[in-house]
Design an enzyme around this catalytic site. Structure first.
Site, mmCIF file in Angstrom:
data_model
loop_
_atom_site.group_PDB
_atom_site.id
_atom_site.type_symbol
_atom_site.label_atom_id
_atom_site.label_comp_id
_atom_site.label_asym_id
_atom_site.label_seq_id
_atom_site.Cartn_x
_atom_site.Cartn_y
_atom_site.Cartn_z
ATOM 1 N N SER A 1 6.450 24.103 -3.842
ATOM 2 C CA SER A 1 7.456 24.197 -4.893
ATOM 3 C C SER A 1 7.877 22.783 -5.279
ATOM 4 O O SER A 1 7.934 21.900 -4.415
ATOM 5 C CB SER A 1 8.674 24.966 -4.369
ATOM 6 O OG SER A 1 9.779 24.742 -5.207
ATOM 7 N N GLY B 1 0.069 24.056 -6.181
ATOM 8 C CA GLY B 1 0.320 25.407 -6.688
ATOM 9 C C GLY B 1 0.049 25.474 -8.189
ATOM 10 O O GLY B 1 -0.571 26.427 -8.683
ATOM 11 N N HIS B 2 0.522 24.461 -8.920
ATOM 12 C CA HIS B 2 0.265 24.438 -10.370
ATOM 13 C C HIS B 2 -1.226 24.238 -10.655
ATOM 14 O O HIS B 2 -1.776 24.830 -11.582
ATOM 15 C CB HIS B 2 1.032 23.290 -11.036
ATOM 16 C CG HIS B 2 2.515 23.414 -10.938
ATOM 17 N ND1 HIS B 2 3.275 22.615 -10.117
ATOM 18 C CD2 HIS B 2 3.376 24.235 -11.574
ATOM 19 C CE1 HIS B 2 4.552 22.942 -10.248
ATOM 20 N NE2 HIS B 2 4.644 23.913 -11.124
ATOM 21 N N ASP C 1 6.910 33.074 -7.936
ATOM 22 C CA ASP C 1 8.060 33.511 -8.742
ATOM 23 C C ASP C 1 7.794 34.954 -9.169
ATOM 24 O O ASP C 1 7.501 35.245 -10.323
ATOM 25 C CB ASP C 1 8.225 32.592 -9.954
ATOM 26 C CG ASP C 1 8.590 31.187 -9.528
ATOM 27 O OD1 ASP C 1 9.543 31.030 -8.754
ATOM 28 O OD2 ASP C 1 7.902 30.246 -9.936
ATOM 29 N N ARG D 1 10.693 21.961 -5.845
ATOM 30 C CA ARG D 1 11.977 21.701 -5.186
ATOM 31 C C ARG D 1 11.808 21.145 -3.772
ATOM 32 O O ARG D 1 12.746 20.563 -3.231
ATOM 33 C CB ARG D 1 12.795 22.988 -5.099
ATOM 34 C CG ARG D 1 13.294 23.406 -6.453
ATOM 35 C CD ARG D 1 13.813 24.812 -6.479
ATOM 36 N NE ARG D 1 13.974 25.197 -7.877
ATOM 37 C CZ ARG D 1 15.146 25.420 -8.463
ATOM 38 N NH1 ARG D 1 16.253 25.324 -7.783
ATOM 39 N NH2 ARG D 1 15.205 25.739 -9.728
ATOM 40 N N VAL E 1 0.351 29.100 -3.246
ATOM 41 C CA VAL E 1 -0.335 28.089 -2.430
ATOM 42 C C VAL E 1 0.690 27.566 -1.418
ATOM 43 O O VAL E 1 1.846 27.293 -1.763
ATOM 44 C CB VAL E 1 -0.861 26.933 -3.316
ATOM 45 C CG1 VAL E 1 -1.557 25.876 -2.470
ATOM 46 C CG2 VAL E 1 -1.823 27.483 -4.369
HETATM 47 O O1 PAF Z 1 7.947 28.900 -13.607
HETATM 48 C C1 PAF Z 1 8.296 27.935 -14.316
HETATM 49 O O2 PAF Z 1 7.974 26.779 -14.064
HETATM 50 C C2 PAF Z 1 9.184 28.208 -15.520
HETATM 51 O O3 PAF Z 1 10.091 29.226 -15.279
HETATM 52 C C3 PAF Z 1 8.385 28.466 -16.806
HETATM 53 C C4 PAF Z 1 7.573 29.751 -16.690
HETATM 54 C C5 PAF Z 1 7.468 27.301 -17.096
HETATM 55 C C6 PAF Z 1 9.349 28.642 -17.990
HETATM 56 O O4 PAF Z 1 10.098 27.489 -18.201
#
Ligand code: PAF
Length: 285
Positions: free
Chosen positions: A190, A36-37, A155, A192, A181
């Site tokens: 996630s 996802g990142h 989010d 988590r 994703v």
């Molecule tokens: O979505 C996140 O991982 C966090 O809330 C963020 C935007 C990096 C802020 O710490």
């Protein structure tokens, strides 16, 4: 890939790039990176390519101010080595890895609060959370001064709140929304997820099933109440799911709709053991 462990190092790196005319994209994260990142980095890169090229910076900072006193700051997964390997694999240009004291001065008196959006929904479940998010994102914007910043649609409330904040404060950055994703079985990726037990991991697929059903109901003209009840009933079929909230909101400003006349976003927050998962879906009537 440059690794900047202080604000000063990050500013210097960006100054050099800027002198050569590069545009800058920021991907703010808290680490424990997953696909996802990486999709955020790839989207940021695509934006730069479409706008004459530039550099992508990913920040990794587990921001203490967005965790409540009883939340999982200490348990938040950290895996710097793997994060750096993943970022190299997608061609990230620099990583900003500040320490807490780099970001928060000991006697700071200023914070950023998005009054309406920050207090509703997850803001009610997690008081102070969005104040921490808005403050750290503003600081990251000020340190890196990006042209564009990528945020995940997963989010959704955070994305909506950042857009509002950027507009309200005239922050000169474009916000790029990036679709969620998912794993093959539909679970939204996630950081988590890795804390779920195998049983809870299997149970958590109920989130995507509930959202699929709700999206189809909205498209088919069901009432708000019917869609809400359908979500509640679907989540209740999974005994390991402890539903915290089910919300159906206007997809633009998260206001409460009275009927389905415009696109809505369906927002779920469900606990599995001590792990709170969220997921969302935009649905069109
Ligand atoms: O979505 C996140 O991982 C966090 O809330 C963020 C935007 C990096 C802020 O710490």
């Amino acid at each position: 890939m440059q690794i900047c462990r202080s604000t000063q190092a990050m500013r210097e790196c960006i100054r050099n790039w800027r002198q050569n005319g590069a545009q800058l994209a920021l991907v703010p994260t808290m680490g424990a990176l997953h696909e996802g990142h990486l999709a955020l980095v790839t989207r940021a890169r695509a934006w730069l390519d479409a706008h004459g090229g530039g550099r992508v910076v990913t920040s990794i900072f587990v921001n203490p101010t967005q965790f409540g006193p009883n939340e999982d700051l200490a348990k938040y997964p950290r895996d710097e080595e793997n994060d750096l390997t993943l970022l190299r694999s997608v061609g990230c240009d620099a990583v900003f890895l500040p320490q807490v004291h780099d970001i928060y001065r000991p006697h700071a008196q200023t914070h950023v609060e998005v009054a309406g959006l920050g207090g509703m929904l997850m803001g009610e479940l997690r008081p102070g959370h969005f104040r921490g998010v808005a403050t750290v994102v503003t600081k990251l914007f000020n340190i890196t001064q990006p042209d564009v910043a990528a945020f995940g649609e997963k989010d959704y409330q955070q994305l909506t709140l950042i857009r509002q904040m950027v507009a309200d404060l005239d922050i000169p950055v474009d916000i790029l929304p990036v679709p969620t994703v998912r794993e093959a079985d539909g679970l939204a990726m996630s950081s988590r997820n890795r804390r779920l037990t195998p049983e809870d991991r299997a149970a958590a697929t109920v989130l995507a099933r509930a959202l699929d059903q709700a999206q189809a109901q909205v498209a088919a003209g069901a009432t708000l109440q019917a869609v809400h009840d359908g979500l509640r009933d679907m989540l209740a079929t999974e005994p390991r799911a402890d539903t915290q909230s089910i919300d159906i909101r206007d997809a633009d400003d998260l206001s409460q709709p009275t009927a389905f006349s415009r696109p809505v976003v369906i927002l779920l927050a469900v606990r599995f053991g001590d792990v709170l998962l969220i997921d969302q879906r935009v649905a069109h009537p």
